[in-house]
Scaffold this motif. Structure first.
Motif, short mmCIF file in Angstrom:
data_model
loop_
_atom_site.label_atom_id
_atom_site.label_comp_id
_atom_site.label_asym_id
_atom_site.label_seq_id
_atom_site.Cartn_x
_atom_site.Cartn_y
_atom_site.Cartn_z
N GLY A 7 0.87 -1.31 -0.03
CA GLY A 7 0.05 -0.13 0.05
C GLY A 7 0.88 1.21 -0.13
N ASP A 8 2.40 1.18 0.28
CA ASP A 8 2.89 2.58 0.28
C ASP A 8 3.36 2.64 -0.99
OD1 ASP A 8 3.17 2.77 3.04
OD2 ASP A 8 5.13 1.73 3.33
N LYS A 9 3.51 4.03 -1.23
CA LYS A 9 3.84 4.60 -2.60
C LYS A 9 5.23 4.61 -2.31
CE LYS A 9 -0.51 6.51 -4.51
NZ LYS A 9 -1.24 6.25 -3.64
N VAL A 10 6.15 4.32 -3.23
CA VAL A 10 7.58 4.24 -2.95
C VAL A 10 8.51 4.55 -4.28
CG1 VAL A 10 7.79 2.50 -1.26
CG2 VAL A 10 8.03 1.73 -3.56
N LYS A 11 9.63 5.11 -4.38
CA LYS A 11 10.32 5.35 -5.60
C LYS A 11 11.72 4.63 -5.08
CE LYS A 11 8.62 9.99 -6.11
NZ LYS A 11 8.89 11.54 -6.27
N ASP A 135 19.61 -4.86 -8.65
CA ASP A 135 20.10 -3.99 -7.53
C ASP A 135 19.12 -3.13 -7.28
OD1 ASP A 135 22.49 -5.46 -7.54
OD2 ASP A 135 23.30 -4.24 -9.26
N LEU A 136 18.77 -3.01 -6.03
CA LEU A 136 17.72 -1.98 -5.64
C LEU A 136 18.26 -1.03 -4.60
CD1 LEU A 136 14.72 -4.50 -4.92
CD2 LEU A 136 15.05 -3.25 -6.97
N GLU A 137 17.65 0.08 -4.50
CA GLU A 137 17.98 1.09 -3.54
C GLU A 137 16.66 1.93 -3.30
OE1 GLU A 137 20.32 5.20 -2.70
OE2 GLU A 137 20.45 4.64 -4.45
N LEU A 138 16.19 1.83 -2.28
CA LEU A 138 14.78 2.58 -2.00
C LEU A 138 15.22 4.03 -1.70
CD1 LEU A 138 11.73 2.48 -1.21
CD2 LEU A 138 12.41 1.87 0.97
N VAL A 139 14.64 5.03 -2.38
CA VAL A 139 14.95 6.28 -2.19
C VAL A 139 13.88 7.10 -1.29
CG1 VAL A 139 15.01 8.36 -3.72
CG2 VAL A 139 16.08 6.38 -4.66
N GLU A 140 12.73 6.64 -1.57
CA GLU A 140 11.79 7.22 -0.62
C GLU A 140 10.39 6.66 -0.53
OE1 GLU A 140 8.78 11.02 -1.82
OE2 GLU A 140 10.73 11.22 -2.81
N ILE A 141 9.65 6.99 0.36
CA ILE A 141 8.49 6.25 0.82
C ILE A 141 7.41 7.53 1.06
CG2 ILE A 141 7.03 4.89 2.36
CD1 ILE A 141 9.45 3.58 3.72
N GLU A 142 6.90 7.57 -0.14
CA GLU A 142 5.79 8.72 -0.19
C GLU A 142 4.67 8.68 0.81
OE1 GLU A 142 4.58 9.44 -4.33
OE2 GLU A 142 6.27 8.96 -5.00
N GLY A 143 4.74 10.10 1.50
CA GLY A 143 3.59 10.50 2.06
C GLY A 143 3.81 9.26 3.51
N GLY A 144 4.95 8.85 3.75
CA GLY A 144 5.06 8.00 5.02
C GLY A 144 4.74 8.80 6.38
N SER A 145 3.73 8.15 6.78
CA SER A 145 3.37 8.73 8.19
C SER A 145 4.69 8.73 9.29
CB SER A 145 2.15 7.84 8.90
OG SER A 145 2.55 6.49 9.06
#
Length: 151
Positions: A7-11, A135-145
């Protein structure tokens, strides 16, 4: 730290390779890929790989073919009489073409074989039947509470 969950929007920045090391896609030089985890926007194995990551985390995952683009389906290999091609059309093995089904839906095929009287076309996804390495890098979790800690 907040972990990415369904459900999280991520980049995500990514580098996709075959198990042979050959790159098939990468976000290098582009914006990171935005998607919603579990939203059906990416293959299942990619969703699963990002789940649980924290912002700034990097990791490498291997996605088996069945969690990527599935196995090669022999029913998606089509033999067609060569005479059905436009007469002035030059085709060669490996060439991508676009076909339409009876409902008018277009899909891509690749020329696999050419004989005197027929052409063999493959409508499988180009990565079907292949295990993929990302190879992954999580840059952002949008609107993370924000985390609220009560005293």
């Amino acid at each position: 730290m907040q972990q990415a969950k369904k459900g999280d929007k991520v980049k995500v920045h990514y580098h996709g390779k075959l198990t042979t090391g050959e790159t098939f896609d990468s976000s290098e030089g582009r914006d990171p890929l935005p998607f919603e985890i579990g939203g059906g926007m990416v293959i299942k194995g990619f969703d699963d790989g990002v789940t649980g990551m924290t912002v700034g985390e990097k990791k490498t995952i291997t996605i088996p073919a069945d969690e990527a683009y599935g196995p090669v389906n022999p029913d998606m290999v089509i033999e067609m009489p060569k005479e059905r091609l436009p007469q002035d059309m030059e085709v060669e093995v490996g060439m991508p073409l676009v076909m339409s089904d009876p409902q008018g839906q277009q899909f891509q095929v690749v020329v696999k074989e050419i004989t005197d009287d027929k052409i063999v076309l493959d409508a499988n996804h180009p990565l079907a039947g292949k295990d993929l390495v990302f190879d992954l890098e999580l840059v952002e979790i949008e609107g993370g509470s924000p985390l609220i800690i009560m005293p």
